[in-house]
Write an enzyme that holds these catalytic residues in place. Structure first.
Site, PDB file in Angstrom:
ATOM      1  N   CYS A 262       0.882  -1.184   0.000  1.00 19.63           N
ATOM      2  CA  CYS A 262       0.000   0.000   0.000  1.00 19.63           C
ATOM      3  C   CYS A 262       0.910   1.222   0.000  1.00 19.63           C
ATOM      4  O   CYS A 262       1.088   1.880   1.023  1.00 19.63           O
ATOM      5  CB  CYS A 262      -0.900   0.002   1.231  1.00 19.63           C
ATOM      6  N   ALA A 263       1.487   1.550  -1.152  1.00 17.09           N
ATOM      7  CA  ALA A 263       2.727   2.321  -1.173  1.00 17.09           C
ATOM      8  C   ALA A 263       2.604   3.837  -1.310  1.00 17.09           C
ATOM      9  O   ALA A 263       3.468   4.554  -0.824  1.00 17.09           O
ATOM     10  CB  ALA A 263       3.615   1.801  -2.306  1.00 17.09           C
ATOM     11  N   GLY A 266       4.789   6.928  -1.697  1.00 18.06           N
ATOM     12  CA  GLY A 266       6.085   6.301  -1.966  1.00 18.06           C
ATOM     13  C   GLY A 266       7.185   6.614  -0.977  1.00 18.06           C
ATOM     14  O   GLY A 266       8.337   6.234  -1.209  1.00 18.06           O
ATOM     15  N   GLY A 267       6.871   7.293   0.106  1.00 16.87           N
ATOM     16  CA  GLY A 267       7.893   7.631   1.094  1.00 16.87           C
ATOM     17  C   GLY A 267       8.589   6.412   1.672  1.00 16.87           C
ATOM     18  O   GLY A 267       9.820   6.384   1.812  1.00 16.87           O
ATOM     19  N   LYS A 268       7.824   5.394   1.989  1.00 18.82           N
ATOM     20  CA  LYS A 268       8.414   4.173   2.562  1.00 18.82           C
ATOM     21  C   LYS A 268       9.026   3.302   1.455  1.00 18.82           C
ATOM     22  O   LYS A 268      10.014   2.604   1.693  1.00 18.82           O
ATOM     23  CB  LYS A 268       7.365   3.409   3.367  1.00 18.82           C
ATOM     24  N   ASP A 285      -0.249   0.489  -5.615  1.00 15.04           N
ATOM     25  CA  ASP A 285      -1.318   1.375  -5.153  1.00 15.04           C
ATOM     26  C   ASP A 285      -2.503   1.202  -6.082  1.00 15.04           C
ATOM     27  O   ASP A 285      -2.334   0.903  -7.268  1.00 15.04           O
ATOM     28  CB  ASP A 285      -0.883   2.837  -5.109  1.00 15.04           C
ATOM     29  N   ASP A 313      -4.843  -3.169  -6.622  1.00 18.08           N
ATOM     30  CA  ASP A 313      -5.370  -3.335  -5.269  1.00 18.08           C
ATOM     31  C   ASP A 313      -4.577  -4.463  -4.610  1.00 18.08           C
ATOM     32  O   ASP A 313      -4.450  -5.558  -5.178  1.00 18.08           O
ATOM     33  CB  ASP A 313      -6.860  -3.705  -5.359  1.00 18.08           C
ATOM     34  N   ASP A 332       1.571  -1.116   4.909  1.00 21.49           N
ATOM     35  CA  ASP A 332       1.293   0.139   5.617  1.00 21.49           C
ATOM     36  C   ASP A 332      -0.155   0.489   5.264  1.00 21.49           C
ATOM     37  O   ASP A 332      -0.423   1.196   4.309  1.00 21.49           O
ATOM     38  CB  ASP A 332       2.268   1.227   5.171  1.00 21.49           C
ATOM     39  N   CYS A 385      -1.015   4.449  10.645  1.00 17.95           N
ATOM     40  CA  CYS A 385      -0.802   5.764  11.265  1.00 17.95           C
ATOM     41  C   CYS A 385      -2.009   6.124  12.128  1.00 17.95           C
ATOM     42  O   CYS A 385      -2.441   7.272  12.175  1.00 17.95           O
ATOM     43  CB  CYS A 385      -0.529   6.840  10.217  1.00 17.95           C
TER      44      CYS A 385
END
Length: 447
Positions: A262-263, A266-268, A285, A313, A332, A385
């Protein structure tokens, strides 16, 4: 309809931004960025506008409660109500701004945007607020209602947090979420190192300190970095300290094959890619335009050759990947975002407990789908989060019940964050380090 809009006026620009968020459902951070790009302000005015926007959103329930006693149930045009809320916010929370300046500017805006009757009404309300003072929240007898109005958080969320964390922790969390968010940068170790970045920031006159939470992070205390060449060249990127811990806890090896399920944005993904030499990360994504964001992020940070992004998905991973394709998987997951209330204050008013329950089911279905794709002995890192346990520990426990081939192992980070805790999962509350709230768990597949 607005007439004679004066975009160089910080208070008027703040009013327009608040209308976009409150009435049209725009995200506060995007709304602020878009307006300040379109209508650039001097630094002092930009800070004032940003302060008013986030302050009104953070304290909205409190401000509405105070306003009620001065408008006595009168039906207000949305913009008039927002103007009054922003004026009350400035009266109460901005000690360095004189009351006369707030009153004068608010009346001028009312005059420009409304008819003489509205101007007169706004003038009367503001003078009454200054003359009579604001109602005392401490006199509210119901403890949850009092805490709800003091922190401007819906009663359902107060009750849920008290049930999960107890009264004392809840009060600390609710106090912390209305404090300013830190700006944090992560050093891109694929392009540079911490000492080089520190030297560059020193030359720029930017003030900072090392994060006590994440290994490659610097907390910026004074100065602007997002417009700098360091950011544009991909030597640094913006990312909250807590958010960095999910990838830190994966302990990426250079040759790992990794799935970021679940990107976006794209930070992670890029944080994973920075650790890879010979390895590769597949990022998913559901939306094509967000896939482009992931690719753009990877190119800027110089790790595009280590990343493949696909519009898919995560629940449909069978369409692209064979079983046991990955050494490590990051989920995530989509969540209620209740750890981000400091950065996105408006979400506290739109989410419900029922939303959280529905997300629990989505989270579980994603974990179910990717379970077969990790190799034996590999780990799925499940993170969110949010700080609501039904999306965190309860999702993990539901997954383990369905998948006895997995076991929960202790989540560890480079700086050994909360290593003396009893639980195997790691929960960062917003009050722990004044960072975002975050949850991380490590699910190991048996050999």
């Amino acid at each position: 309809m607005m007439t004679k809009f004066q975009p160089q006026n910080a208070r008027e620009l703040a009013l327009v931004a608040l209308e976009g968020v409150v009435e049209k459902g725009a995200y506060s951070n995007l709304q602020v960025d878009q307006l300040l790009k379109k209508y650039p302000l001097a630094d002092k005015d930009r800070r004032l506008a940003t302060n008013i926007i986030y302050g009104v959103l953070q304290h909205k329930l409190t401000l509405e409660y105070w306003l009620q006693s001065f408008v006595k149930g009168k039906r207000l045009d949305p913009w008039v109500k927002t103007l009054l809320l922003s004026a009350i916010y400035q009266f109460h929370y901005l000690e360095r701004v004189p009351d006369w300046a707030v009153t004068d500017e608010s009346i001028k805006i009312a005059k420009r945007r409304g008819n003489p009757g509205i101007r007169k009404f706004v003038t009367g309300v503001l003078h009454a607020v200054l003359r009579e003072g604001l109602p005392d929240l401490g006199k509210i007898n119901n403890p949850n209602l009092r805490l709800s109005l003091q922190s401007s958080v819906p009663q359902w969320l107060v009750a849920e947090l008290v049930t999960e964390y107890g009264q004392e922790k809840t009060e600390k969390v609710l106090q912390s979420i209305n404090e300013p968010a830190h700006q944090v940068v992560r050093v891109n170790t694929a392009k540079t190192d911490m000492e080089t970045i520190k030297e560059a920031l020193d030359k720029m006159g930017v003030e900072y300190h090392e994060s006590q939470v994440a290994q490659d992070a610097l907390v910026i205390t004074k100065g602007e970095v997002i417009t700098s060449s360091l950011f544009e060249s991909g030597k640094i990127t913006i990312q909250d300290e807590s958010a960095m811990l999910a990838v830190e806890s994966m302990h990426i090896n250079p040759n790992d094959k990794v799935l970021d399920a679940c990107a976006a944005p794209g930070g992670k993904t890029v944080q994973i890619a920075e650790k890879l030499i010979g390895g590769h990360v597949d990022a998913l994504d559901i939306h094509q335009h967000k896939v482009r964001l992931i690719e753009k992020n990877a190119q800027r940070l110089g790790v595009g050759d280590r990343v493949t992004a696909n519009a898919l998905d995560a629940r449909k991973v069978n369409e692209l990947f064979a079983d046991e394709s990955f050494d490590k998987i990051l989920v995530d997951a989509p969540c209620s975002g209740m750890g981000l209330l400091r950065r996105k204050p408006e979400i506290r008013y739109t989410k419900t407990l029922d939303d959280s329950k529905k997300l629990h089911q989505i989270q579980l279905s994603i974990l179910d789908a990717v379970a077969a794709k990790v190799k034996k002995g590999g780990i799925i890192t499940y993170s969110t989060c949010t700080i609501l346990q039904q999306e965190n520990d309860q999702t993990v426990q539901a997954f383990l019940t369905k998948h006895p081939e997995f076991e929960l192992v202790k989540t560890t980070t480079a700086r050994k964050i909360k290593d003396n805790r009893h639980s195997l999962t790691l929960t960062i509350l917003p009050s722990d380090f004044n960072s975002d709230g975050f949850f991380i768990s490590s699910l190991k597949k048996g050999i």
